[in-house]
Every structure is written in structure tokens, then in C-alpha cells.
Scaffold this active site. Structure first.
Site, PDB file in Angstrom:
ATOM      1  N   HIS A 161      74.262  59.366  15.388  1.00  0.00           N
ATOM      2  CA  HIS A 161      73.792  59.190  16.868  1.00  0.00           C
ATOM      3  C   HIS A 161      74.667  58.272  17.586  1.00  0.00           C
ATOM      4  CE1 HIS A 161      71.201  60.040  20.301  1.00  0.00           C
ATOM      5  NE2 HIS A 161      71.174  58.650  20.395  1.00  0.00           N
ATOM      6  N   ARG A 189      60.948  77.941  14.485  1.00  0.00           N
ATOM      7  CA  ARG A 189      61.646  77.174  14.151  1.00  0.00           C
ATOM      8  C   ARG A 189      61.607  76.842  12.957  1.00  0.00           C
ATOM      9  NH1 ARG A 189      63.618  73.325  17.503  1.00  0.00           N
ATOM     10  NH2 ARG A 189      61.922  73.349  19.036  1.00  0.00           N
ATOM     11  N   ILE A 246      66.294  70.840  16.976  1.00  0.00           N
ATOM     12  CA  ILE A 246      65.415  69.999  16.513  1.00  0.00           C
ATOM     13  C   ILE A 246      64.794  70.527  15.127  1.00  0.00           C
ATOM     14  CG2 ILE A 246      63.016  69.126  16.721  1.00  0.00           C
ATOM     15  CD1 ILE A 246      63.801  68.832  19.793  1.00  0.00           C
ATOM     16  N   GLU A 262      82.516  56.485  15.213  1.00  0.00           N
ATOM     17  CA  GLU A 262      81.626  57.296  14.475  1.00  0.00           C
ATOM     18  C   GLU A 262      82.493  57.924  13.164  1.00  0.00           C
ATOM     19  OE1 GLU A 262      79.468  60.442  16.356  1.00  0.00           O
ATOM     20  OE2 GLU A 262      79.864  59.586  18.366  1.00  0.00           O
ATOM     21  N   GLY A 310      82.816  69.647  15.787  1.00  0.00           N
ATOM     22  CA  GLY A 310      82.894  69.286  14.191  1.00  0.00           C
ATOM     23  C   GLY A 310      83.706  68.085  13.891  1.00  0.00           C
ATOM     24  N   SER A 311      83.965  67.295  14.693  1.00  0.00           N
ATOM     25  CA  SER A 311      84.855  66.280  14.569  1.00  0.00           C
ATOM     26  C   SER A 311      84.331  65.106  13.365  1.00  0.00           C
ATOM     27  CB  SER A 311      85.308  65.424  15.633  1.00  0.00           C
ATOM     28  OG  SER A 311      84.331  64.472  16.425  1.00  0.00           O
ATOM     29  N   ASN A 312      82.946  64.766  13.454  1.00  0.00           N
ATOM     30  CA  ASN A 312      82.288  64.231  12.611  1.00  0.00           C
ATOM     31  C   ASN A 312      82.535  65.008  11.090  1.00  0.00           C
ATOM     32  OD1 ASN A 312      81.288  61.403  13.258  1.00  0.00           O
ATOM     33  ND2 ASN A 312      80.945  62.848  14.892  1.00  0.00           N
TER      34      ASN A 312
HETATM   35  C1  GRF Z   1      78.779  63.057  18.086  1.00  0.00           C
HETATM   36  O1  GRF Z   1      78.768  62.089  19.169  1.00  0.00           O
HETATM   37  C2  GRF Z   1      77.340  62.792  17.384  1.00  0.00           C
HETATM   38  O2  GRF Z   1      77.057  61.441  17.094  1.00  0.00           O
HETATM   39  C3  GRF Z   1      76.347  63.541  18.073  1.00  0.00           C
HETATM   40  O3  GRF Z   1      77.078  64.616  18.399  1.00  0.00           O
HETATM   41  C4  GRF Z   1      78.605  64.482  18.547  1.00  0.00           C
HETATM   42  C5  GRF Z   1      78.923  65.568  17.864  1.00  0.00           C
HETATM   43  O4  GRF Z   1      80.410  65.597  17.725  1.00  0.00           O
HETATM   44  N1  GRF Z   1      75.257  63.886  17.267  1.00  0.00           N
HETATM   45  P1  GRF Z   1      81.002  66.395  16.511  1.00  0.00           P
HETATM   46  O5  GRF Z   1      80.760  67.693  16.658  1.00  0.00           O
HETATM   47  O6  GRF Z   1      81.154  65.721  15.249  1.00  0.00           O
HETATM   48  O7  GRF Z   1      82.770  66.143  17.032  1.00  0.00           O
END
Ligand code: GRF
Length: 205
Positions: free
Chosen positions: A108, A64, A91, A173, A11-13
Site C-alpha cells: 500500500h 464477491r 476487495i 515500493e 503491474g510495476s510491483n
Molecule cells: C501501487 O502503488 C500499490 O502500492 C497500490 O497500487 C499501485 C499498483 O501499481 N496498491 P502497479 O500496478 O504495481 O504498478
């Protein structure tokens, strides 16, 4: 714009989006975080920020489509009008993708359309790439495809391992996703012939 975020792990993003949304004047508000895993580390970031969370385990559903329908209901109940996938490792069904068409972003860790899918860092190093990076794009039914909103390039350095390259890309990111979300939330992104046309300055802050 009310956003819901889909996660599966660290969850860093998500955290970078939470921080962006908390900044004064940011044009989006986070109203729900959904994880398909109860132990996803990212859930704590949401809890700490007082954002409602839901765990919807894919293991509880036969298909799904059934799993996605429950996520869809949760998003609608929370009043979400835009979805951000951030390390969501399932997916999505065509049905879900269509329901949220042009209202869902994904990040991504490669310069799409190169290196869709998994193991992107090792593949970029093995291919001898001198740059790699990250991409925020609208979600379409095919994995890691869809109109590109924004990209950041980072160098691939001699001696890089998948881990060192991943760390460099991840730093990018964390700036790129809030930037791309802002562009969309400000209404500056129009999709024309499956390409994003962007109004005004697109420099990543
Ligand atoms: C990130 O590198 C994102 O681009 C990819 O999965 C990773 C997730 O990292 N889709 P985080 O959970 O956001 O730290």
C-alpha cells in the site's frame, strides 16, 4: 515458496517481484499471475517471463464470494502456497482472506495505519505530511489492515503533486516488496499479537 500474484493494472510491483524471483537464491518462485482485468498491462510482464497467467473477471460472477472462489481454485491448482496482492483493486471476501490468512501480503502506498484506501498521495499532501511512504502487510478482512512486515519512508517535498509523490513512493515500493517477501519466505517473520516480529537484519537492500 510458491507464490501467486493478484493484479488489476500496470503491474510495476509485479515486475519487481518477477525480477526478484528470477535472481539466484531468492527463496520464492512465482507460479501464477491472476488479473481481474483482461487488459491489465502487468499480464505482459508475466507472459514475457514465461509465468502462467489467468484472467478471472469479477464481472462474470454474481457475488464477491463466487469470484474469490474461482481465484482460490486457480491458486490451489497452480500449487500456490503464498499470495501477493500487487495493485489488485477488488476487495476480497472474508472467506478468501481467512483461507489465505498469514499467507497473503499486500503493498500500500502510504505509511499505514495512516491513509488507508484511495487518493493517498493527495491526502498526504493536503494533510501537510513531511514524510510518506509505503507498507507491505499481511492481509486481513478490513482494507489496508494487517500486521506490518516492512515500511519505507520517503520525503514529501515542497511543490509535490500527487503524481510526483506517487513516483517517489513507487520507486521505494519496488525495493520494499521483494525485501518483505524475502523476509517472509525465509521464515524470518512471526506474527505475535497481530504484530510482525522479524529475525535478523531488516535493512532494505
Ligand atoms: C501501487 O502503488 C500499490 O502500492 C497500490 O497500487 C499501485 C499498483 O501499481 N496498491 P502497479 O500496478 O504495481 O504498478
Amino acid at each position: 515458496m510458491k507464490i501467486g500474484v493478484l493484479i488489476s493494472g500496470r503491474g510495476s510491483n509485479l515486475k519487481s517481484l518477477i525480477d526478484a524471483c528470477a535472481a539466484p537464491g531468492f527463496p520464492a518462485e512465482m507460479v501464477l499471475v491472476i488479473s481481474n482485468k483482461a487488459d491489465a498491462g502487468g499480464l505482459q510482464f508475466a507472459r514475457d517471463a514465461g509465468i502462467p497467467t489467468r484472467v478471472v473477471s469479477h464481472r462474470d460472477y454474481d457475488s464477491r464470494e463466487a469470484f474469490d472462489r474461482v481465484m482460490d481454485e486457480a491458486l490451489r491448482e497452480a500449487g500456490v502456497d503464498f499470495v501477493c496482492s500487487a495493485g489488485f483493486m477488488r476487495i476480497l471476501s472474508d472467506e478468501f482472506v481467512e483461507k489465505w490468512r498469514d499467507r497473503q501480503l499486500n503493498i500500500h502506498p502510504s505509511l499505514l495505519p495512516s491513509f488507508k484506501g484511495l487518493n493517498v498521495y493527495a491526502r498526504a499532501i493536503e494533510a501537510g505530511c513531511k514524510i510518506s511512504g509505503c507498507t507491505v502487510h499481511f492481509v486481513r478482512a478490513a482494507m489496508d489492515e494487517g500486521p506490518i512486515v516492512a515500511q519505507t519512508a520517503v520525503p514529501v517535498l515542497e511543490g509535490d503533486t500527487p503524481e510526483t509523490l506517487a513516483a517517489r513512493i513507487l520507486e521505494a515500493e519496488h525495493k520494499l516488496y521483494p525485501h518483505a517477501l524475502r523476509l517472509v519466505a525465509e521464515g524470518r517473520v512471526t506474527i505475535v499479537d497481530e504484530r510482525c516480529v522479524i529475525e535478523g537484519d531488516t535493512t532494505v537492500a
